[in-house]
Design a protein around this motif. Structure first.
Motif, PDB file in Angstrom:
ATOM      1  N   LEU A  86       0.933  -1.515  -0.026  1.00  0.00           N
ATOM      2  CA  LEU A  86       0.174  -0.353   0.001  1.00  0.00           C
ATOM      3  C   LEU A  86       0.883   1.026   0.240  1.00  0.00           C
ATOM      4  O   LEU A  86       2.278   0.963   0.770  1.00  0.00           O
ATOM      5  N   THR A  87       0.511   2.574  -0.704  1.00  0.00           N
ATOM      6  CA  THR A  87       1.356   3.275  -0.844  1.00  0.00           C
ATOM      7  C   THR A  87      -0.340   4.898  -0.039  1.00  0.00           C
ATOM      8  O   THR A  87      -1.270   4.408   0.072  1.00  0.00           O
ATOM      9  N   ARG A  88       0.762   5.424   0.942  1.00  0.00           N
ATOM     10  CA  ARG A  88       0.140   6.721   1.335  1.00  0.00           C
ATOM     11  C   ARG A  88      -0.464   7.653   0.324  1.00  0.00           C
ATOM     12  O   ARG A  88       0.583   8.362   0.128  1.00  0.00           O
ATOM     13  N   ARG A  89      -1.117   8.559  -0.349  1.00  0.00           N
ATOM     14  CA  ARG A  89      -1.395   9.992  -0.870  1.00  0.00           C
ATOM     15  C   ARG A  89      -0.512  11.042  -0.622  1.00  0.00           C
ATOM     16  O   ARG A  89      -1.001  11.306   0.803  1.00  0.00           O
ATOM     17  N   PRO A  90      -0.041  11.863  -1.096  1.00  0.00           N
ATOM     18  CA  PRO A  90       0.340  12.450  -0.645  1.00  0.00           C
ATOM     19  C   PRO A  90      -1.165  13.374   0.582  1.00  0.00           C
ATOM     20  O   PRO A  90      -2.171  13.467  -0.280  1.00  0.00           O
ATOM     21  N   ALA A  91      -0.665  14.085   1.555  1.00  0.00           N
ATOM     22  CA  ALA A  91      -1.598  14.812   2.101  1.00  0.00           C
ATOM     23  C   ALA A  91      -2.212  16.148   1.602  1.00  0.00           C
ATOM     24  O   ALA A  91      -3.524  16.369   1.198  1.00  0.00           O
ATOM     25  N   ASN A  92      -2.183  16.891   0.633  1.00  0.00           N
ATOM     26  CA  ASN A  92      -2.643  17.823  -0.249  1.00  0.00           C
ATOM     27  C   ASN A  92      -3.295  17.108  -1.591  1.00  0.00           C
ATOM     28  O   ASN A  92      -2.406  16.811  -2.268  1.00  0.00           O
ATOM     29  N   GLY A  93      -4.411  17.026  -1.587  1.00  0.00           N
ATOM     30  CA  GLY A  93      -5.211  17.141  -3.208  1.00  0.00           C
ATOM     31  C   GLY A  93      -6.044  16.092  -3.009  1.00  0.00           C
ATOM     32  O   GLY A  93      -6.337  15.787  -1.167  1.00  0.00           O
ATOM     33  N   LEU A  94      -6.690  15.323  -3.767  1.00  0.00           N
ATOM     34  CA  LEU A  94      -7.660  14.579  -3.618  1.00  0.00           C
ATOM     35  C   LEU A  94      -7.273  13.051  -3.102  1.00  0.00           C
ATOM     36  O   LEU A  94      -6.541  12.659  -2.945  1.00  0.00           O
ATOM     37  N   LEU A  95      -8.169  12.659  -2.242  1.00  0.00           N
ATOM     38  CA  LEU A  95      -8.037  11.306  -1.105  1.00  0.00           C
ATOM     39  C   LEU A  95      -6.897  12.264  -0.447  1.00  0.00           C
ATOM     40  O   LEU A  95      -6.210  10.358  -0.365  1.00  0.00           O
ATOM     41  N   GLY A  96      -6.679  12.982   0.429  1.00  0.00           N
ATOM     42  CA  GLY A  96      -5.032  13.036   0.579  1.00  0.00           C
ATOM     43  C   GLY A  96      -4.995  12.309   1.852  1.00  0.00           C
ATOM     44  O   GLY A  96      -5.832  12.359   2.945  1.00  0.00           O
ATOM     45  N   GLY A  97      -3.695  11.610   2.198  1.00  0.00           N
ATOM     46  CA  GLY A  97      -3.939  10.551   3.377  1.00  0.00           C
ATOM     47  C   GLY A  97      -4.341   9.730   3.748  1.00  0.00           C
ATOM     48  O   GLY A  97      -4.147   8.351   4.538  1.00  0.00           O
ATOM     49  N   LEU A  98      -5.300   9.236   2.680  1.00  0.00           N
ATOM     50  CA  LEU A  98      -5.366   7.559   2.512  1.00  0.00           C
ATOM     51  C   LEU A  98      -4.915   6.753   2.116  1.00  0.00           C
ATOM     52  O   LEU A  98      -3.901   7.243   1.359  1.00  0.00           O
ATOM     53  N   TRP A  99      -4.517   5.555   2.052  1.00  0.00           N
ATOM     54  CA  TRP A  99      -3.961   4.533   1.857  1.00  0.00           C
ATOM     55  C   TRP A  99      -4.342   3.737   0.376  1.00  0.00           C
ATOM     56  O   TRP A  99      -5.895   3.899   0.334  1.00  0.00           O
ATOM     57  N   GLU A 100      -3.736   3.811  -0.795  1.00  0.00           N
ATOM     58  CA  GLU A 100      -4.228   2.812  -1.684  1.00  0.00           C
ATOM     59  C   GLU A 100      -3.491   1.871  -2.231  1.00  0.00           C
ATOM     60  O   GLU A 100      -2.440   1.396  -1.903  1.00  0.00           O
ATOM     61  N   PHE A 101      -3.718   0.877  -3.579  1.00  0.00           N
ATOM     62  CA  PHE A 101      -3.394   0.099  -3.856  1.00  0.00           C
ATOM     63  C   PHE A 101      -1.787   1.064  -5.182  1.00  0.00           C
ATOM     64  O   PHE A 101      -3.141   1.696  -5.761  1.00  0.00           O
ATOM     65  N   PRO A 102      -1.143   0.908  -5.548  1.00  0.00           N
ATOM     66  CA  PRO A 102       0.074   2.106  -6.324  1.00  0.00           C
ATOM     67  C   PRO A 102      -0.589   2.134  -7.615  1.00  0.00           C
ATOM     68  O   PRO A 102      -1.064   0.786  -8.532  1.00  0.00           O
ATOM     69  N   GLY A 103      -0.757   3.192  -8.347  1.00  0.00           N
ATOM     70  CA  GLY A 103      -0.845   2.865  -9.726  1.00  0.00           C
ATOM     71  C   GLY A 103      -0.998   4.551 -10.474  1.00  0.00           C
ATOM     72  O   GLY A 103      -1.176   4.486  -9.653  1.00  0.00           O
ATOM     73  N   GLY A 104      -2.134   4.799 -11.317  1.00  0.00           N
ATOM     74  CA  GLY A 104      -2.259   6.093 -11.870  1.00  0.00           C
ATOM     75  C   GLY A 104      -3.148   5.077 -13.523  1.00  0.00           C
ATOM     76  O   GLY A 104      -3.717   5.288 -13.923  1.00  0.00           O
ATOM     77  N   LYS A 105      -2.835   6.784 -14.050  1.00  0.00           N
ATOM     78  CA  LYS A 105      -3.761   7.689 -14.760  1.00  0.00           C
ATOM     79  C   LYS A 105      -3.601   7.390 -16.151  1.00  0.00           C
ATOM     80  O   LYS A 105      -1.802   6.845 -16.423  1.00  0.00           O
TER      81      LYS A 105
END
Length: 376
Positions: free
Chosen positions: A259-278
């Motif tokens: 799991l990775t934690r999203r940067p604090a500033n921005g959409l869903l900031g501070g939440l954990w996710e399965f890594p990936g992207g657009k």
């Protein structure tokens, strides 16, 4: 409840409560909704409820509000909490910036205001995440300030009641609506007046097919008299939200997933996710995922079976996410574009605050864990 026919002037006598307001408050005493945050003048409780109710239905908020007040019963409890505790308590309500702002604001109130939530709209609006509506709602309900609070329900009711033909969310339309509401605001009873209009909009003056025959204000309603009540409020058309395709890797090793934690500033900031992207133009899903993991974690992965396709609508865009079971191929992951990372056993996933899609992925993993993650 039956409406009285005829019309009334919309202008009350100066310095007095209008007949319209009196009729509305009588209706409110008899028919108001029973909600867990009502019947209290605790500004913290009112504030929490108003933040939760932003862009979220009352029925959804009620259980969250109750759990929140059990976990953080006072502003001091919230100020002392860790952000991850706050985000976990908020999980599922969406618009997570509300939770982060509420947490920051609680700490600010403790530091700057000696733990006392300010009473004026002007001071309240200086707190993170508190806009004009929330400030007016807290000031009127908790502190008895004579302030109209303009949320979606009030906007709709007032636009119909006073036949406001300007777009209701335009600066000019809002100014007109606020002027009408202030003209009828009963001194010292703004909290009940605002909540009565909220309930009227939720129960009777609904977006479609308003129950005008049951409305206590039908005889004052200018748009009803003209037969245009379903044409009010005037809305500005919005462009269709764009659809974004996203990939995510469920990278597993030794019975754990990354799991990775999203940067604090921005959409869903501070939440954990399965890594990936657009996904970028011209990329296949596999190419997208390999590139994203390389950029985000500095490793190469072997992409296996698809886990599932997940969809979610945010305020300004929609997401379709494709998740794949993956393994590390080369390198040791480092959180190059994330605030943190963690290897978690499947039974530990519930401890990490996540957004809706990632929680769905976690739930699916638990359902099929034996076939995907064999022992050893």
């Amino acid at each position: 409840m039956s409406a009285i026919t005829g019309t009334k002037s919309s202008k009350p006598a100066a310095g007095s409560s209008s007949e319209l307001a009196e009729r509305l408050l009588i209706w409110y005493r008899n028919y108001r909704r029973v909600l867990p945050w009502r019947g209290t003048n605790d500004p913290y409780a009112v504030w929490v409820s108003e933040i939760m109710l932003q862009q979220t239905r009352v029925e959804t908020v009620i259980p969250y509000y109750r759990r929140w007040m059990e976990q953080f019963p006072t502003l001091q409890h919230l100020a002392q909490a860790e952000e991850q505790q706050v985000l976990k308590a908020w999980e599922g309500l969406g618009y997570y910036s509300r939770a982060r702002s509420l947490h920051r604001a609680a700490r600010l109130v403790v530091e700057k205001y000696q733990g006392q939530i300010p009473a004026s709209t002007k001071e309240l609006m200086r707190l993170p995440g508190v806009g004009r509506y929330t400030a007016a709602a807290v000031a009127s309900i908790a502190f008895g300030q004579d302030e109209p609070a303009l949320d979606g329900n009030l906007r709709r009711v007032a636009a119909r009641l006073f036949n406001v033909s300007l777009p209701a969310r335009s600066p000019e339309g809002e100014a007109q609506i606020l002027a009408h509401l202030r003209a009828h605001l009963p001194p010292g009873q703004a909290g009940n007046f605002n909540q009565a209009l909220m309930d009227l909009g939720a129960m009777i003056c609904t977006p479609r097919k308003p129950a005008c025959g049951d409305c206590p204000l039908a005889e004052w309603c200018q748009s009803r008299r003209l037969g245009v009540q379903e044409e009010r409020p005037v809305l500005t058309r919005r462009a269709a939200p764009p659809l974004i395709t996203v990939t995510a890797a469920v990278i597993w090793r030794d019975g754990k997933v990354l799991l990775t934690r999203r940067p604090a500033n921005g959409l869903l900031g501070g939440l954990w996710e399965f890594p990936g992207g657009k996904q970028e133009d011209g990329e296949t899903l596999v190419e997208c995922l390999r590139r994203e993991i390389r950029e985000e974690l500095g490793v190469e992965i072997e992409i296996g079976e698809p886990l599932g396709v997940y969809r979610h609508a945010y305020t300004h865009f929609k997401v379709t996410l494709h998740a794949f079971i993956s393994r590390l191929r080369h390198g040791e992951p480092q959180p190059h574009q994330a605030d943190d990372m963690a290897w978690a056993a499947l039974e530990e996933l519930s401890r990490f605050p996540m957004g809706k899609i990632d929680r769905q992925i976690a739930a699916d993993l638990l359902k099929i864990s034996r076939s995907l993650f064999p022992a050893g």
